[in-house]
Design a protein around this motif. Structure first.
Motif, PDB file in Angstrom:
ATOM      1  N   ILE A 196       0.839  -1.197   0.000  1.00 54.59           N
ATOM      2  CA  ILE A 196       0.000   0.000   0.000  1.00 54.59           C
ATOM      3  C   ILE A 196       0.878   1.253   0.000  1.00 54.59           C
ATOM      4  CG2 ILE A 196      -1.887  -1.140   1.201  1.00 54.59           C
ATOM      5  CD1 ILE A 196      -0.990   0.342   3.754  1.00 54.59           C
ATOM      6  N   LYS A 197       0.295   2.339  -0.462  1.00 55.16           N
ATOM      7  CA  LYS A 197       0.968   3.631  -0.430  1.00 55.16           C
ATOM      8  C   LYS A 197       0.569   4.366   0.845  1.00 55.16           C
ATOM      9  CE  LYS A 197       1.151   4.144  -5.465  1.00 55.16           C
ATOM     10  NZ  LYS A 197       0.729   4.968  -6.640  1.00 55.16           N
ATOM     11  N   VAL A 198       1.551   4.927   1.509  1.00 51.60           N
ATOM     12  CA  VAL A 198       1.326   5.648   2.754  1.00 51.60           C
ATOM     13  C   VAL A 198       2.016   7.007   2.626  1.00 51.60           C
ATOM     14  CG1 VAL A 198       1.439   5.503   5.264  1.00 51.60           C
ATOM     15  CG2 VAL A 198       1.440   3.401   3.929  1.00 51.60           C
ATOM     16  N   SER A 236       5.304   6.894   0.420  1.00 50.90           N
ATOM     17  CA  SER A 236       6.116   5.733   0.763  1.00 50.90           C
ATOM     18  C   SER A 236       5.300   4.469   0.490  1.00 50.90           C
ATOM     19  CB  SER A 236       6.537   5.782   2.234  1.00 50.90           C
ATOM     20  OG  SER A 236       7.340   4.661   2.571  1.00 50.90           O
ATOM     21  N   THR A 237       5.948   3.330   0.520  1.00 48.57           N
ATOM     22  CA  THR A 237       5.279   2.051   0.280  1.00 48.57           C
ATOM     23  C   THR A 237       5.543   1.109   1.459  1.00 48.57           C
ATOM     24  OG1 THR A 237       5.561   2.287  -2.107  1.00 48.57           O
ATOM     25  CG2 THR A 237       5.053   0.084  -1.284  1.00 48.57           C
ATOM     26  N   GLN A 238       4.476   0.424   1.888  1.00 46.73           N
ATOM     27  CA  GLN A 238       4.607  -0.550   2.968  1.00 46.73           C
ATOM     28  C   GLN A 238       3.832  -1.812   2.614  1.00 46.73           C
ATOM     29  OE1 GLN A 238       4.130   0.483   7.040  1.00 46.73           O
ATOM     30  NE2 GLN A 238       4.987   2.540   6.832  1.00 46.73           N
ATOM     31  N   GLU A 239       4.323  -2.923   3.117  1.00 49.56           N
ATOM     32  CA  GLU A 239       3.649  -4.207   2.951  1.00 49.56           C
ATOM     33  C   GLU A 239       2.824  -4.507   4.204  1.00 49.56           C
ATOM     34  OE1 GLU A 239       3.652  -6.305   0.352  1.00 49.56           O
ATOM     35  OE2 GLU A 239       4.977  -5.023  -0.855  1.00 49.56           O
ATOM     36  N   ILE A 240       1.575  -4.905   4.005  1.00 44.86           N
ATOM     37  CA  ILE A 240       0.731  -5.292   5.139  1.00 44.86           C
ATOM     38  C   ILE A 240       0.134  -6.671   4.881  1.00 44.86           C
ATOM     39  CG2 ILE A 240       0.167  -2.903   5.773  1.00 44.86           C
ATOM     40  CD1 ILE A 240      -2.578  -3.328   4.431  1.00 44.86           C
ATOM     41  N   SER A 241      -0.040  -7.431   5.936  1.00 50.35           N
ATOM     42  CA  SER A 241      -0.740  -8.722   5.891  1.00 50.35           C
ATOM     43  C   SER A 241      -1.911  -8.617   6.864  1.00 50.35           C
ATOM     44  CB  SER A 241       0.190  -9.866   6.292  1.00 50.35           C
ATOM     45  OG  SER A 241       1.258  -9.991   5.373  1.00 50.35           O
ATOM     46  N   TYR A 242      -3.100  -8.867   6.385  1.00 49.23           N
ATOM     47  CA  TYR A 242      -4.296  -8.588   7.188  1.00 49.23           C
ATOM     48  C   TYR A 242      -5.159  -9.854   7.327  1.00 49.23           C
ATOM     49  CZ  TYR A 242      -5.777  -7.833   2.344  1.00 49.23           C
ATOM     50  OH  TYR A 242      -5.983  -7.964   0.999  1.00 49.23           O
ATOM     51  N   PRO A 243      -5.673 -10.112   8.528  1.00 48.65           N
ATOM     52  CA  PRO A 243      -6.539 -11.272   8.755  1.00 48.65           C
ATOM     53  C   PRO A 243      -7.993 -11.034   8.361  1.00 48.65           C
ATOM     54  CG  PRO A 243      -6.146 -10.148  10.812  1.00 48.65           C
ATOM     55  CD  PRO A 243      -5.335  -9.419   9.779  1.00 48.65           C
ATOM     56  N   SER A 244      -8.391  -9.766   8.129  1.00 50.05           N
ATOM     57  CA  SER A 244      -9.765  -9.456   7.747  1.00 50.05           C
ATOM     58  C   SER A 244      -9.771  -8.119   7.022  1.00 50.05           C
ATOM     59  CB  SER A 244     -10.674  -9.393   8.977  1.00 50.05           C
ATOM     60  OG  SER A 244     -10.343  -8.271   9.775  1.00 50.05           O
ATOM     61  N   GLU A 245     -10.886  -7.816   6.360  1.00 54.99           N
ATOM     62  CA  GLU A 245     -10.987  -6.563   5.620  1.00 54.99           C
ATOM     63  C   GLU A 245     -10.891  -5.353   6.538  1.00 54.99           C
ATOM     64  OE1 GLU A 245     -11.127  -6.020   2.196  1.00 54.99           O
ATOM     65  OE2 GLU A 245     -10.495  -8.100   2.271  1.00 54.99           O
ATOM     66  N   GLN A 291      -2.468   2.598  10.949  1.00 49.89           N
ATOM     67  CA  GLN A 291      -1.288   2.468  11.801  1.00 49.89           C
ATOM     68  C   GLN A 291      -0.002   2.717  11.023  1.00 49.89           C
ATOM     69  OE1 GLN A 291      -1.871  -1.455  13.465  1.00 49.89           O
ATOM     70  NE2 GLN A 291      -3.118  -0.691  15.171  1.00 49.89           N
ATOM     71  N   ALA A 292      -0.013   2.408   9.726  1.00 46.98           N
ATOM     72  CA  ALA A 292       1.163   2.696   8.902  1.00 46.98           C
ATOM     73  C   ALA A 292       1.392   4.195   8.789  1.00 46.98           C
ATOM     74  CB  ALA A 292       0.994   2.083   7.516  1.00 46.98           C
ATOM     75  N   LEU A 293       0.326   4.993   8.857  1.00 47.50           N
ATOM     76  CA  LEU A 293       0.466   6.448   8.834  1.00 47.50           C
ATOM     77  C   LEU A 293       1.131   6.982  10.103  1.00 47.50           C
ATOM     78  CD1 LEU A 293      -3.067   7.440   7.464  1.00 47.50           C
ATOM     79  CD2 LEU A 293      -0.887   7.810   6.281  1.00 47.50           C
ATOM     80  N   GLN A 294       1.128   6.183  11.158  1.00 50.78           N
ATOM     81  CA  GLN A 294       1.632   6.640  12.446  1.00 50.78           C
ATOM     82  C   GLN A 294       3.131   6.389  12.642  1.00 50.78           C
ATOM     83  OE1 GLN A 294      -1.636   4.405  14.594  1.00 50.78           O
ATOM     84  NE2 GLN A 294      -1.803   6.347  15.701  1.00 50.78           N
TER      85      GLN A 294
END
Length: 218
Positions: free
Chosen positions: A92-94, A107-116, A125-128
């Motif tokens: 995602i882009k942050v 910036s770019t970050q990778e996230i792994s999510y258990p639900s939508e 939280q990536a913005l923080q």
């Protein structure tokens, strides 16, 4: 005389026999012993109400009624969405800012999510936190998400905002821009409503008007 005496004896004997038979006929017949009725025990697991005469198969009075057909489920929230195994991961882009809060930095970050819903929470939280000295977060880590709600393309974030996390006019405008750019990159999100302690405040930090909801610019 002997004949008369013999006749009298015979009469007396006949009278005695007749009286004995009449006594036997007058005596009432003894009642037959009552048949003992077997005691029926309630089946194991049967409740007290059933044993007192409640028809078998009667549902408990406190049992929750089933949802009628056609009634929609509640919108997805962190409370209603069940826990699941990991469902996806994405890049995602942050957006952050420079040391002078002059512009947005992508910036770019990778996230792994258990639900939508967790996907949106992880994006916030990536913005923080940026992980880079050259990229300053506009959203403090002291800001907490109280609830996330998503329904029919409408994303609602309810946050707590301590005074230490408030920015000046320029920083507030950049923070809102960073948030909308981050959340509207998800194609299913059409509107974003940002609440503070459950209230639709006129301004997030007192400088910039806050729309309810913020709409995606097509």
């Amino acid at each position: 005389m002997k004949k008369i005496a013999w006749t009298a004896c015979q009469l007396a004997l006949i009278i005695a026999v007749t009286a004995g038979c009449a006594g036997k006929q007058a005596a009432p017949a003894a009642a037959p012993p009552a048949e003992e009725q077997p005691v029926q025990e309630a089946p194991a697991g049967q409740d007290a109400a059933a044993s007192e005469g409640e028809p078998a198969g009667t549902p408990p009075q406190n049992q929750e009624a089933e949802r009628p057909a056609g009634v929609p489920d509640k919108p997805a929230t962190e409370e209603t969405e069940p826990d699941k195994a990991e469902t996806g991961s994405m890049s995602i882009k942050v957006y952050y800012t420079d040391a002078n809060q002059a512009e947005l930095l992508e910036s770019t970050q990778e996230i792994s999510y258990p639900s939508e819903l967790q996907k949106y929470k992880l994006a916030f939280q990536a913005l923080q936190r940026s992980g880079s000295d050259n990229q300053a977060p506009l959203w403090s880590e002291s800001i907490e998400i109280q609830q996330i709600r998503f329904e029919n393309g409408a994303l609602t974030l309810n946050i707590s905002l301590p005074d230490a996390a408030r920015l000046g006019a320029g920083g507030e405008a950049l923070a809102l821009e960073a948030l909308t750019k981050t959340m509207f990159q998800f194609p299913e999100v059409n509107t974003l409503d940002l609440l503070v302690d459950g209230e639709a405040v006129e301004s997030l930090m007192g400088h910039v008007d806050l729309e309810h909801p913020i709409k995606r610019n097509i």
